[in-house]
Write an enzyme that holds these catalytic residues in place. Structure first.
Site, PDB file in Angstrom:
ATOM      1  N   GLN A 109      -1.698  -5.548   4.004  1.00 28.74           N
ATOM      2  CA  GLN A 109      -2.021  -6.217   2.852  1.00 28.74           C
ATOM      3  C   GLN A 109      -0.758  -6.336   2.176  1.00 28.74           C
ATOM      4  O   GLN A 109       0.132  -5.017   1.985  1.00 28.74           O
ATOM      5  CB  GLN A 109      -2.887  -5.480   2.048  1.00 28.74           C
ATOM      6  CG  GLN A 109      -3.263  -6.308   0.789  1.00 28.74           C
ATOM      7  CD  GLN A 109      -4.401  -5.243  -0.142  1.00 28.74           C
ATOM      8  OE1 GLN A 109      -3.781  -4.478  -0.722  1.00 28.74           O
ATOM      9  NE2 GLN A 109      -5.471  -5.604  -0.239  1.00 28.74           N
TER      10      GLN A 109
ATOM     11  N   TYR B 297      -3.421  -7.357 -10.451  1.00 28.97           N
ATOM     12  CA  TYR B 297      -2.101  -7.150 -10.022  1.00 28.97           C
ATOM     13  C   TYR B 297      -1.354  -8.562  -9.895  1.00 28.97           C
ATOM     14  O   TYR B 297      -1.878  -9.540 -10.419  1.00 28.97           O
ATOM     15  CB  TYR B 297      -1.891  -6.664  -8.461  1.00 28.97           C
ATOM     16  CG  TYR B 297      -2.425  -5.287  -8.542  1.00 28.97           C
ATOM     17  CD1 TYR B 297      -1.787  -4.219  -9.011  1.00 28.97           C
ATOM     18  CD2 TYR B 297      -3.501  -5.122  -7.748  1.00 28.97           C
ATOM     19  CE1 TYR B 297      -2.386  -3.086  -9.050  1.00 28.97           C
ATOM     20  CE2 TYR B 297      -4.085  -3.925  -7.307  1.00 28.97           C
ATOM     21  CZ  TYR B 297      -3.529  -2.813  -8.186  1.00 28.97           C
ATOM     22  OH  TYR B 297      -4.114  -1.550  -8.211  1.00 28.97           O
TER      23      TYR B 297
END
Length: 654
Positions: free
Chosen positions: A106, A181
């Protein structure tokens, strides 16, 4: 051949060429703080992932890898920001592959969730929009608005990181667009206030993600497996909805994505990133179902999938094609193996001890997995003969709370002869009260059952309805492990002749009157207040410290306080009760003195170790080790750790 227990869960799925999964269980990405300070996975981290792969997880999505040095959310997070980390990542991917699993990297950049103390300057974001919620981990930052040049530079960092992931032999790449994020910040109209080509319209807010996918495809080629993770909707004022995510997925389908992971939450609603125990199982499955009905690509879901039946039901209903299992695999690495064999699972409590410890940059902890971080030791034991003590000892364990059950099980597995004495008709100790108070905590009752069954299976002889009062009842054991719990602190209040202890209150809430004063705002006091308010009582909490739930885990603490306030509970802090007269109490805080009427006063002022029996047994010449609350009153994590350490210390002595 179909699995007879959970046929949907153990049906293989081919996401794309080169990425076929043996079952539908995906380990969700969760930061561990196990990496080194330079972003490289450590041997400890490789063992952590190896163990979950060995136990049957089909695909592991590694924790987020920062794509540039200033994008990390902690000092020991994994990165793919530099070529120097590639050899360590190759060791990680090899560990998973050797156990028959697949692993996906990721890619991530923290944006305004990054602490200036970590990177040495204010963080970057799409706009100079502050992270609104103050006073908690990783929040309260005001970021610097990114220029077009900043955006272009970061896009190339994503592409370079993807190239490193491919070189490190990951099976796929996932772009993290969820959880508040940086990329989620660009997507969110709540945060993104830009008026250029990267803000305003849905198309513009998605542009940076499109740019990143284009740049990555130019580096890794058209066919390397790529996935994406979205918060399925933003449940905040001015946030995006499900339709935006559906349209975003349609735009990304042209980049040959092979899976979409649907999660939720951000750091203004951190409890939705990591749902606490009172959130319903499969929390994001309904949003995933809406999205899955509108896109061609396989869709996964996540959120309190704590047992295989929840996962099977999600797949059977068609809510998703795969299930992401996160904290459950932290708590119970054998989840997939147990499900495949139809064995009991130890369910995650939703306490967020893991989230809290990770967010604070501490060692990664789990309330019910005392071996977390020692995965290499578990692997080593599994690779050799079952460990047995060279000297068989006769061990008496007194008290079958979580500490006693854990110690007894560990000792029996080492080959010792163990008798466990319990004064009540059932095991569990304070787990029984804790699991019976408020909605969602029934999982604690199931933990008590699990620990009891493990003890029976290990060969522990459990003797119920037998309260040990002196040494003569024990024979001559080589060791006594004392786990008899704690006693409540009693607070003297002038004029208060009648009060109710928290233990008494928990046993029968209905015997309390309408107007209830709870003295103490710890976890016990707060949960008592919630349970009573749900029953329609008028509840007030009096806490001497400057806040309630001190030491309670982030993000559960904030969400729990919100529940209490929504129930109309009065909460007084920096306050003490100075006197009572049978009808009213007098309260002193830093502003003034005032009186409150009451029908009952409940003392929830904490617990003290119960040392009486220890002293008596030691005076009789027995070797005694006190663990759990009778040694130092604490949480479940302390009890289980004490149980394991007591037996480890015994093994060292041998």
């Amino acid at each position: 051949m179909k699995n007879i227990y959970y046929p949907k869960l153990f049906t293989p799925i081919k996401l794309t060429e080169g990425l076929e999964l043996k079952n539908r269980i995906v380990m969700a990405p969760m930061a561990t703080n196990f990496a080194d300070e330079f972003g490289s996975p450590t041997e400890n981290q490789c063992a952590y992932y190896r163990l979950r792969a060995r136990k049957g997880v089909a695909l592991i999505v590694s924790e987020s890898n920062y794509v540039r040095e200033d994008g990390k959310n902690g000092p020991t997070r994994m990165g793919l920001h530099s070529d120097h980390v590639i050899p360590a990542h190759k060791r990680l991917t090899a560990a998973v592959h050797e156990e028959g699993g697949k692993v996906c990297a990721q890619l991530h950049y923290g944006g305004y969730t990054i602490s200036p103390q970590i990177i040495g300057r204010y963080p970057l974001s799409c706009s100079a929009t502050p992270l609104d919620t103050k006073g908690e981990v990783s929040v309260g930052n005001i970021p610097r608005k990114m220029s077009i040049r900043d955006i272009n530079d970061l896009v190339q960092c994503y592409a370079a990181a993807a190239g490193r992931a491919k070189e490190a032999e990951y099976d796929a790449i996932q772009i993290h667009c969820a959880h508040g994020y940086l990329l989620n910040q660009f997507l969110s109209p709540h945060v993104n206030k830009r008026q250029d080509e990267y803000g305003g319209s849905d198309e513009n807010r998605l542009r940076i993600v499109i740019d990143i996918f284009k740049a990555i495809r130019n580096v890794i080629g058209p066919d390397f497996p790529m996935t994406v993770r979205f918060s399925g909707e933003e449940t905040i004022d001015g946030g995006y909805g499900v339709d935006f995510v559906i349209n975003a997925i349609h735009e990304l389908e042209r980049f040959n994505i092979c899976e979409v992971s649907i999660s939720g939450g951000n750091y203004e609603q951190a409890e939705k990133i990591s749902p606490p125990y009172w959130f319903k199982p499969g929390y994001y499955s309904e949003v995933a179902r809406q999205i899955r009905a509108s896109v061609r690509v396989p869709v996964s879901t996540v959120g309190r999938i704590i047992n295989p039946q929840i996962a099977e039901d999600i797949l059977t209903r068609g809510d998703a094609d795969l299930v992401y299992v996160g904290r459950e695999l932290v708590a119970f690495p054998s989840f997939a193996e147990a499900a495949e064999k139809g064995l009991p699972v130890k369910e995650c409590l939703g306490c967020n001890t893991c989230f809290d410890s990770m967010s604070r940059g501490q060692g990664f902890c789990c309330a019910i997995n005392p071996y977390l971080g020692h995965d290499a030791e578990i692997l080593a034991k599994e690779s050799s003969a079952a460990p047995q003590s060279s000297t068989v000892k006769h061990i008496a364990v007194i008290g079958s709370g979580p500490a006693g059950l854990t110690a007894a099980t560990e000792a029996a597995r080492l080959g010792h002869q163990v008798k466990l004495y319990e004064k009540n008709t059932n095991s569990g100790g304070k787990l029984i009260q804790a699991g019976s108070m408020v909605e969602g905590k029934e999982v604690i009752l199931r933990l008590a059952d699990y620990l009891e069954n493990e003890a029976h299976n290990a060969g522990v002889e459990i003797i119920y309805n037998h309260e040990i009062k002196d040494a003569s009842e024990l024979g001559h054991p080589d060791l006594v492990i004392l786990s008899v719990g704690s006693t409540e602190k009693v607070l003297h209040i002038e004029g208060l002749e009648k009060f109710v202890s928290s233990d008494e209150a928990m046993q029968d809430l209905n015997k309390l009157g309408q107007r209830i004063i709870i003295v103490g705002g710890g976890l016990v006091g707060a949960e008592l207040a919630e349970a009573l308010a749900v029953k329609g009582r008028e509840v007030t909490i009096i806490e001497a410290m400057d806040n309630i739930l001190n030491g309670y885990e982030f993000p559960n603490k904030r969400a729990e306080i919100r529940k209490l306030c929504d129930l109309g509970i009065w909460i007084y802090v920096n306050s003490t009760i100075t006197s009572a007269d049978g009808k009213n109490i007098t309260v002193k805080n830093k502003n003034n003195n005032f009186t409150l009427p009451y029908d009952d006063v409940v003392l929830a002022t904490g617990y003290l170790p119960n040392l009486d029996l220890q002293n008596k047994l030691e005076q009789s010449g027995l070797k005694v080790v006190a663990i759990g609350d009778c040694s130092s009153a604490g949480k479940i994590i302390n009890a289980l750790n004490d149980g394991v350490k007591a037996i480890q210390n015994l093994a060292v002595e041998n």
